[in-house]
Design an enzyme around this catalytic site. Structure first.
Site, PDB file in Angstrom:
ATOM      1  N   GLY A 122      55.988 -21.316  -1.813  1.00 44.95           N
ATOM      2  CA  GLY A 122      54.813 -20.518  -1.446  1.00 44.95           C
ATOM      3  C   GLY A 122      55.319 -19.127  -1.084  1.00 44.95           C
TER       4      GLY A 122
ATOM      5  N   GLY B 237      54.205 -16.827   0.900  1.00 46.04           N
ATOM      6  CA  GLY B 237      54.212 -16.550   2.337  1.00 46.04           C
ATOM      7  C   GLY B 237      55.373 -17.244   3.018  1.00 46.04           C
TER       8      GLY B 237
ATOM      9  N   ASN C 280      58.176 -18.412   1.638  1.00 50.30           N
ATOM     10  CA  ASN C 280      59.474 -17.874   1.196  1.00 50.30           C
ATOM     11  C   ASN C 280      59.791 -16.546   1.892  1.00 50.30           C
ATOM     12  OD1 ASN C 280      59.524 -19.996  -0.624  1.00 50.30           O
ATOM     13  ND2 ASN C 280      58.832 -18.762  -2.356  1.00 50.30           N
TER      14      ASN C 280
ATOM     15  N   GLY D 248      62.979  -5.658 -11.712  1.00 53.26           N
ATOM     16  CA  GLY D 248      63.813  -6.736 -12.266  1.00 53.26           C
ATOM     17  C   GLY D 248      65.267  -6.316 -12.349  1.00 53.26           C
TER      18      GLY D 248
ATOM     19  N   GLY E 175      66.486  -2.823 -11.092  1.00 55.68           N
ATOM     20  CA  GLY E 175      66.586  -2.429  -9.689  1.00 55.68           C
ATOM     21  C   GLY E 175      65.240  -2.186  -9.041  1.00 55.68           C
TER      22      GLY E 175
ATOM     23  N   ASP F 186      67.874 -19.405 -11.484  1.00 49.56           N
ATOM     24  CA  ASP F 186      66.449 -19.632 -11.205  1.00 49.56           C
ATOM     25  C   ASP F 186      65.914 -18.380 -10.496  1.00 49.56           C
ATOM     26  OD1 ASP F 186      63.965 -20.430 -10.332  1.00 49.56           O
ATOM     27  OD2 ASP F 186      64.635 -22.298  -9.401  1.00 49.56           O
TER      28      ASP F 186
ATOM     29  N   THR G 296      62.984 -17.915  -9.342  1.00 52.83           N
ATOM     30  CA  THR G 296      61.907 -18.187  -8.378  1.00 52.83           C
ATOM     31  C   THR G 296      62.294 -17.644  -7.000  1.00 52.83           C
ATOM     32  OG1 THR G 296      61.564 -20.268  -9.557  1.00 52.83           O
ATOM     33  CG2 THR G 296      60.379 -19.999  -7.477  1.00 52.83           C
TER      34      THR G 296
ATOM     35  N   ASP H 280      60.420 -12.594  -3.389  1.00 48.57           N
ATOM     36  CA  ASP H 280      60.146 -12.927  -1.974  1.00 48.57           C
ATOM     37  C   ASP H 280      61.368 -12.607  -1.105  1.00 48.57           C
ATOM     38  OD1 ASP H 280      57.679 -13.910  -2.811  1.00 48.57           O
ATOM     39  OD2 ASP H 280      58.447 -15.951  -3.059  1.00 48.57           O
TER      40      ASP H 280
ATOM     41  N   GLY I  70      65.884 -23.223  -6.803  1.00 42.66           N
ATOM     42  CA  GLY I  70      64.927 -23.385  -5.705  1.00 42.66           C
ATOM     43  C   GLY I  70      64.291 -22.074  -5.283  1.00 42.66           C
TER      44      GLY I  70
HETATM   45  O1  RIB Z   1      57.327 -16.535  -5.448  1.00 48.33           O
HETATM   46  C1  RIB Z   1      57.706 -17.858  -5.703  1.00 48.33           C
HETATM   47  C2  RIB Z   1      56.632 -18.801  -5.242  1.00 48.33           C
HETATM   48  O2  RIB Z   1      55.473 -18.614  -6.029  1.00 48.33           O
HETATM   49  C3  RIB Z   1      56.977 -20.249  -5.400  1.00 48.33           C
HETATM   50  O3  RIB Z   1      57.663 -20.778  -4.294  1.00 48.33           O
HETATM   51  C4  RIB Z   1      55.632 -20.910  -5.671  1.00 48.33           C
HETATM   52  O4  RIB Z   1      55.202 -21.723  -4.630  1.00 48.33           O
HETATM   53  C5  RIB Z   1      54.674 -19.754  -5.906  1.00 48.33           C
HETATM   54  O5  RIB Z   1      53.881 -19.541  -4.825  1.00 48.33           O
END
Ligand code: RIB
Length: 293
Positions: A38, A40, A42, A213, A216, A237, A239, A243, A278
């Site tokens: 999520g 928020g 993260n 990205g 920079g 990853d 992801t 955040d 993760g």
């Molecule tokens: O920014 C990454 C997040 O986006 C993930 O953790 C996922 O939950 C989505 O909200």
């Protein structure tokens, strides 16, 4: 001065794939993990790992109590994290062999936050306090307006994009932290310089960080521009890279660090996150980032 993160909490179901699934295709996954996530959540974890004190507001269901526990273990105040009789939000995340992702969101409890709940949370905060927002919970526009009217410093990460973003009361935001996709969505421009000029033209006092990205990031305030290159890594990853950047950059600003160093720390923290699987789990601790600086 308090730091409030008012945002989403998700259970991330992450599938490692050869490539992102195409229309009509069925593909076996190479690995699966249930992760804490999520935007928020993260970003709160990134602020906490960067050494900040955080108040977290949002909503989970009973199935998300482990996420509340994690925030508390990390030192967050979760007095304003509601537990509602609905499922916790979740994300289905595909990650390909190059570390790129594609995400499906189910809002769950994140989308059950009411204006009344928001008003109650904001009663505990005052002028000068910070609130960090993303675009994964209900009534973000209401939070921006109310917090801005109270004189709080509103930091907005307008992610992910949605039609509502066009109507947010940006005049109440002191900070905007966004990527190129969000910049194009908000301004209609495709060149980073033009995105920044367009936003600064409309909101002259706003401080903006545009992340690009692997190219920079750029900070903009008035006519000032400060650039930071990305640190190249092999992506495992991506992801939560954004955040991580957001949490670390804001944490550095709260410490009074100068913008160039804050950008460098944030870029370094994000590059470490990209090199690991993760979401919140991939955010590095401060010692690691400081060691590399
Ligand atoms: O920014 C990454 C997040 O986006 C993930 O953790 C996922 O939950 C989505 O909200």
């Amino acid at each position: 001065m308090k730091m409030l993160v008012f945002g989403s909490v998700n259970i991330d179901h992450t599938y490692q794939l050869h490539h992102l699934v195409r229309a009509g295709e069925t593909q076996p996954s190479e690995a699966y993990a249930r992760n804490e996530g999520g935007k928020g959540f993260n970003q709160a974890i990134a602020l906490l790992k960067a050494g900040q004190k955080v108040h977290f507001a949002g909503a989970v269901g009973e199935d998300g109590l482990f996420l509340q526990k994690r925030l508390e273990e990390m030192g967050a105040d979760t007095a304003h994290l509601a537990v509602l009789p609905v499922p916790t939000g979740h994300a289905l995340i595909q990650v390909d062999a190059q570390g790129q992702n594609a995400i499906i969101l189910f809002g769950g409890a994140n989308r059950e936050i009411t204006k009344e709940m928001i008003d109650r949370v904001l009663e505990d905060f005052e002028a000068g306090d910070f609130v960090l927002l993303q675009n994964e919970i209900s009534h973000v526009d209401h939070i921006i307006r109310r917090a801005g009217e109270k004189g709080m410093q509103v930091v907005l990460n307008p992610s992910p994009i949605s039609p509502e973003l066009q109507h947010f009361p940006y005049q109440h935001a002191s900070w905007l932290l966004l990527n190129e996709v969000e910049g194009e969505d908000l301004t209609g421009e495709t060149e980073p310089d033009k995105m920044l000029s367009s936003l600064i033209g409309k909101y002259p006092d706003m401080r903006i960080v545009l992340t690009l990205g692997h190219k920079g990031a750029v900070y903009a305030h008035g006519s000032e521009r400060i650039s930071q290159a990305a640190f190249p890594v092999r992506a495992v990853d991506t992801t939560a890279a954004g955040d991580t950047f957001t949490g670390y950059f804001l944490g550095a600003m709260l410490e009074g660090m100068d913008v160039q160093l804050a950008l460098k720390r944030a870029a370094l923290a994000a590059s470490i996150a990209v090199s690991r699987p993760g979401a919140a789990l991939s955010v590095p601790f401060r010692d690691e980032v400081d060691g590399l600086i």
